[in-house]
Design a protein around this motif. Structure first.
Motif, PDB file in Angstrom:
ATOM      1  N   PRO A  70      76.792   2.510  64.730  1.00 13.43           N
ATOM      2  CA  PRO A  70      76.544   3.640  65.643  1.00 13.43           C
ATOM      3  C   PRO A  70      75.957   4.859  64.933  1.00 13.43           C
ATOM      4  N   LEU A  71      76.343   5.087  63.676  1.00 15.97           N
ATOM      5  CA  LEU A  71      75.808   6.231  62.933  1.00 15.97           C
ATOM      6  C   LEU A  71      74.334   6.030  62.601  1.00 15.97           C
ATOM      7  N   ILE A  72      73.976   4.802  62.230  1.00 15.58           N
ATOM      8  CA  ILE A  72      72.576   4.505  61.927  1.00 15.58           C
ATOM      9  C   ILE A  72      71.713   4.656  63.171  1.00 15.58           C
ATOM     10  N   VAL A  73      72.190   4.080  64.288  1.00 11.63           N
ATOM     11  CA  VAL A  73      71.427   4.154  65.534  1.00 11.63           C
ATOM     12  C   VAL A  73      71.313   5.608  65.997  1.00 11.63           C
ATOM     13  N   SER A  74      72.383   6.371  65.881  1.00  9.61           N
ATOM     14  CA  SER A  74      72.361   7.769  66.302  1.00  9.61           C
ATOM     15  C   SER A  74      71.375   8.577  65.467  1.00  9.61           C
ATOM     16  N   THR A  75      71.395   8.385  64.161  1.00 12.76           N
ATOM     17  CA  THR A  75      70.454   9.091  63.277  1.00 12.76           C
ATOM     18  C   THR A  75      69.017   8.729  63.610  1.00 12.76           C
ATOM     19  N   THR A  76      68.770   7.436  63.812  1.00 13.95           N
ATOM     20  CA  THR A  76      67.421   6.979  64.143  1.00 13.95           C
ATOM     21  C   THR A  76      66.963   7.530  65.489  1.00 13.95           C
ATOM     22  N   LEU A  77      67.866   7.542  66.460  1.00 13.71           N
ATOM     23  CA  LEU A  77      67.527   8.024  67.802  1.00 13.71           C
ATOM     24  C   LEU A  77      67.152   9.503  67.779  1.00 13.71           C
ATOM     25  N   VAL A  78      67.958  10.304  67.109  1.00 14.15           N
ATOM     26  CA  VAL A  78      67.690  11.744  67.060  1.00 14.15           C
ATOM     27  C   VAL A  78      66.394  12.024  66.293  1.00 14.15           C
ATOM     28  N   THR A  79      66.202  11.323  65.172  1.00  7.01           N
ATOM     29  CA  THR A  79      64.985  11.527  64.379  1.00  7.01           C
ATOM     30  C   THR A  79      63.746  11.091  65.141  1.00  7.01           C
ATOM     31  N   PHE A  80      63.820   9.930  65.790  1.00  6.51           N
ATOM     32  CA  PHE A  80      62.685   9.434  66.556  1.00  6.51           C
ATOM     33  C   PHE A  80      62.347  10.384  67.703  1.00  6.51           C
ATOM     34  N   ILE A 209      53.463  14.400  58.443  1.00  6.49           N
ATOM     35  CA  ILE A 209      54.401  13.721  59.342  1.00  6.49           C
ATOM     36  C   ILE A 209      55.599  13.182  58.570  1.00  6.49           C
ATOM     37  N   MET A 210      55.351  12.566  57.418  1.00  6.70           N
ATOM     38  CA  MET A 210      56.445  12.005  56.635  1.00  6.70           C
ATOM     39  C   MET A 210      57.366  13.097  56.088  1.00  6.70           C
ATOM     40  N   LEU A 211      56.802  14.235  55.719  1.00  2.23           N
ATOM     41  CA  LEU A 211      57.642  15.357  55.310  1.00  2.23           C
ATOM     42  C   LEU A 211      58.501  15.837  56.479  1.00  2.23           C
ATOM     43  N   GLY A 212      57.917  15.825  57.677  1.00  2.82           N
ATOM     44  CA  GLY A 212      58.689  16.182  58.861  1.00  2.82           C
ATOM     45  C   GLY A 212      59.802  15.193  59.141  1.00  2.82           C
ATOM     46  N   VAL A 213      59.524  13.914  58.952  1.00  2.76           N
ATOM     47  CA  VAL A 213      60.564  12.887  59.132  1.00  2.76           C
ATOM     48  C   VAL A 213      61.700  13.097  58.139  1.00  2.76           C
ATOM     49  N   GLY A 214      61.333  13.363  56.879  1.00  6.18           N
ATOM     50  CA  GLY A 214      62.362  13.623  55.875  1.00  6.18           C
ATOM     51  C   GLY A 214      63.197  14.849  56.203  1.00  6.18           C
ATOM     52  N   ARG A 215      62.543  15.861  56.743  1.00  8.29           N
ATOM     53  CA  ARG A 215      63.262  17.083  57.151  1.00  8.29           C
ATOM     54  C   ARG A 215      64.245  16.770  58.264  1.00  8.29           C
ATOM     55  N   ALA A 216      63.845  15.925  59.199  1.00  9.20           N
ATOM     56  CA  ALA A 216      64.707  15.602  60.332  1.00  9.20           C
ATOM     57  C   ALA A 216      65.874  14.702  59.922  1.00  9.20           C
ATOM     58  N   ILE A 217      65.589  13.691  59.110  1.00 12.57           N
ATOM     59  CA  ILE A 217      66.654  12.768  58.705  1.00 12.57           C
ATOM     60  C   ILE A 217      67.722  13.482  57.888  1.00 12.57           C
ATOM     61  N   GLY A 218      67.300  14.382  57.002  1.00 15.74           N
ATOM     62  CA  GLY A 218      68.238  15.013  56.090  1.00 15.74           C
ATOM     63  C   GLY A 218      68.941  16.242  56.626  1.00 15.74           C
ATOM     64  N   GLU A 219      68.595  16.711  57.809  1.00 13.26           N
ATOM     65  CA  GLU A 219      69.224  17.914  58.355  1.00 13.26           C
ATOM     66  C   GLU A 219      70.692  17.651  58.691  1.00 13.26           C
ATOM     67  N   THR A 220      71.547  18.623  58.381  1.00 12.08           N
ATOM     68  CA  THR A 220      72.992  18.434  58.566  1.00 12.08           C
ATOM     69  C   THR A 220      73.589  19.410  59.576  1.00 12.08           C
ATOM     70  N   MET A 221      73.479  20.706  59.284  1.00  9.89           N
ATOM     71  CA  MET A 221      74.224  21.689  60.063  1.00  9.89           C
ATOM     72  C   MET A 221      73.833  21.702  61.531  1.00  9.89           C
ATOM     73  N   LEU A 272      71.532   6.378  53.706  1.00  5.49           N
ATOM     74  CA  LEU A 272      70.626   7.476  54.064  1.00  5.49           C
ATOM     75  C   LEU A 272      69.518   7.625  53.014  1.00  5.49           C
ATOM     76  N   PHE A 273      69.886   7.468  51.757  1.00  6.54           N
ATOM     77  CA  PHE A 273      68.902   7.549  50.674  1.00  6.54           C
ATOM     78  C   PHE A 273      67.826   6.470  50.841  1.00  6.54           C
ATOM     79  N   PHE A 274      68.255   5.250  51.125  1.00  5.33           N
ATOM     80  CA  PHE A 274      67.295   4.159  51.263  1.00  5.33           C
ATOM     81  C   PHE A 274      66.468   4.290  52.549  1.00  5.33           C
ATOM     82  N   MET A 275      67.047   4.846  53.598  1.00  2.00           N
ATOM     83  CA  MET A 275      66.267   5.088  54.810  1.00  2.00           C
ATOM     84  C   MET A 275      65.133   6.081  54.539  1.00  2.00           C
ATOM     85  N   THR A 276      65.465   7.152  53.837  1.00  3.99           N
ATOM     86  CA  THR A 276      64.437   8.137  53.490  1.00  3.99           C
ATOM     87  C   THR A 276      63.392   7.537  52.562  1.00  3.99           C
ATOM     88  N   LEU A 277      63.844   6.740  51.587  1.00  2.60           N
ATOM     89  CA  LEU A 277      62.921   6.085  50.664  1.00  2.60           C
ATOM     90  C   LEU A 277      61.995   5.130  51.412  1.00  2.60           C
TER      91      LEU A 277
END
Length: 296
Positions: A70-80, A209-221, A272-277
């Motif tokens: 669920p965490l992987i799907v949620s992260t992917t959904l929000v980023t997408f 675009i890829m920098l934007g994806v990295g920004r979205a995946i890694g955002e926390t607060m 998360l590291f490997f997803m970003t990579l």
């Protein structure tokens, strides 16, 4: 400064820069080794298959569950969702600034967009709770607007400055000869932008675009504040979700040291590291393809 002094200075700077490069590599290697080491400690207690395919994340339950699907799907959904909003807006705005905007408008618009990146993520999250959440709740007839859509919209806003700035630089760097040749055969500005400039600037646009994806995946607060933090499998953008970054931020401060739960958070960070990579590798693949295409 004589010749020998210049040679000595060049050698010193060469050694310093080389040492700096190796230091960065050592730091990255150390972080990666730490993640792998602690993840292995976790997988000694929990089977990898159960971890990656489990549907329940309840590490503090009487019978702990460490399913992070669920965490992987949620992260992917929000980023997408964020990229669906940010990519057309970002590339479109970059194209407007580089091609259509008058110098006066450009000199106002570009610094304003770049200043958007200076807004703290906690402030954007607060604005999402106060202004965006009630609107989403009213629109979808929900008790509250703390869901994946809220997070996607705010992440798109946070990714826009990066995408716009890098893409605008790439579009602006296209040689004028390309544009003049297009205009010379009768194409208008829109046709030139769509068929000549954007393809020529494709490597830079993809990088943006890829920098934007990295920004979205890694955002926390921001996602921690506005997505609801429900560790359940989402079925749509109006469901409350819990991303991997939010999970680590919420639980790391209170988890007992060197427990299975503690190591599980490192395992999430490794995923998360490997997803970003993986996202960066895909971006690099398409960048190289476009570069080879232009070289032919």
């Amino acid at each position: 400064m004589n010749y020998k002094s210049r040679i000595t200075l060049d050698i010193v700077f060469k050694v310093v820069f080389k040492a700096t490069g190796y230091l960065v590599l050592a730091l990255l290697g150390g972080i990666f080794a730490m993640l792998i080491y602690n993840s292995i400690s976790f997988f000694l207690d929990v089977k990898p298959w159960d971890f990656f395919t489990g549907m329940e994340w309840a590490p503090t339950a009487k019978s702990p569950k460490y399913g992070m699907l669920p965490l992987i799907v949620s992260t992917t959904l929000v980023t997408f969702g964020a990229m669906l909003i940010a990519i057309p807006l970002g590339v479109g705005t970059a194209s407007f600034i580089a091609i259509y905007a008058k110098p006066r408008v450009k000199n106002i618009l570009k610094p304003t967009i770049e200043m958007l990146a200076a807004i703290p993520s906690v402030v954007i999250g607060f604005l999402g709770i106060v202004f965006l959440s009630p609107g989403i709740a009213d629109l979808a007839d929900l008790p509250n607007g703390l869901n994946a859509l809220n997070g996607a919209i705010l992440l798109a806003i946070m990714a826009l400055p990066t995408i716009i700035t890098v893409a605008e630089d790439a579009i602006h760097a296209v040689p004028n000869a390309y544009k003049e040749a297009s205009y010379g055969v009768g194409a208008n500005r829109w046709q030139t932008l769509r068929k000549v400039i954007i393809p020529a600037a494709a490597p830079g646009v993809i990088t943006a675009i890829m920098l934007g994806v990295g920004r979205a995946i890694g955002e926390t607060m921001t996602v921690l504040m506005v997505t609801g933090n429900a560790a359940l499998m989402p079925t749509g953008m109006f469901d409350s979700v819990k991303t991997m970054t939010a999970t680590i931020a919420i639980e790391m401060g209170e988890v007992p040291y060197e427990t299975t739960h503690y190591y599980a958070l490192y395992a999430i960070a490794t995923v998360l590291f490997f997803m970003t990579l993986f996202a960066n590798i895909i971006g690099e693949f398409f960048i190289n393809r476009f570069r080879k295409y232009h070289a032919v």
